[in-house]
Motif scaffolding. Sequence first.
Motif, PDB file in Angstrom:
ATOM      1  N   LYS A   1       0.831  -1.204   0.000  1.00 47.31           N
ATOM      2  CA  LYS A   1       0.000   0.000   0.000  1.00 47.31           C
ATOM      3  C   LYS A   1       0.871   1.261   0.000  1.00 47.31           C
ATOM      4  N   VAL A   2       1.906   1.284   0.832  1.00 47.36           N
ATOM      5  CA  VAL A   2       2.807   2.434   0.882  1.00 47.36           C
ATOM      6  C   VAL A   2       3.499   2.607  -0.460  1.00 47.36           C
ATOM      7  N   SER A   3       3.994   1.519  -1.023  1.00 43.77           N
ATOM      8  CA  SER A   3       4.699   1.590  -2.309  1.00 43.77           C
ATOM      9  C   SER A   3       3.797   2.091  -3.431  1.00 43.77           C
ATOM     10  N   ARG A   4       2.540   1.698  -3.407  1.00 46.28           N
ATOM     11  CA  ARG A   4       1.594   2.147  -4.440  1.00 46.28           C
ATOM     12  C   ARG A   4       1.424   3.669  -4.385  1.00 46.28           C
ATOM     13  N   HIS A   5       1.283   4.203  -3.182  1.00 42.74           N
ATOM     14  CA  HIS A   5       1.129   5.647  -3.036  1.00 42.74           C
ATOM     15  C   HIS A   5       2.421   6.390  -3.381  1.00 42.74           C
ATOM     16  N   LEU A   6       3.570   5.812  -3.039  1.00 38.87           N
ATOM     17  CA  LEU A   6       4.845   6.432  -3.401  1.00 38.87           C
ATOM     18  C   LEU A   6       5.025   6.462  -4.913  1.00 38.87           C
ATOM     19  N   ALA A   7       4.555   5.432  -5.592  1.00 37.60           N
ATOM     20  CA  ALA A   7       4.638   5.403  -7.057  1.00 37.60           C
ATOM     21  C   ALA A   7       3.813   6.538  -7.670  1.00 37.60           C
ATOM     22  N   ILE A   8       2.659   6.820  -7.107  1.00 36.33           N
ATOM     23  CA  ILE A   8       1.824   7.919  -7.590  1.00 36.33           C
ATOM     24  C   ILE A   8       2.552   9.245  -7.414  1.00 36.33           C
TER      25      ILE A   8
END
Length: 112
Positions: A48-55
């Motif tokens: 979840k954290v990585s997904r938001h960081l990718a955005i």
Amino acid sequence: MQGLKTVTPVELMKLLADDTRLTSVVAMTSGPRCVCDLMDILQLSQPKVSRHLAILREAGLVETERRGQWVYYSLAPQLPAWVAEVINTLAPMVLTSVPEHMINPGESSACC
């Protein structure tokens, strides 16, 4: 959004409208953060954290730096002044919801 230089205020607000992204960005105001640091601060899973960081990375708000096996995220150094001002204005209010011992960059995390 291609590059932060052309981001509009509405686009920035959409990026920061999510608690996870806003808290991550504010945590980076005190220095680079690895994903495990942000997982501790946010109390969320790595995917979840990585997904938001990718955005945030795709929007040009943050950059990455590889240090060995770890990837560190930091605010992009070329942020327009108005974007930095918005983030710095929001930071004190966001930090009230994060325990102080979790936000201090001087403390090393358990993973890196």
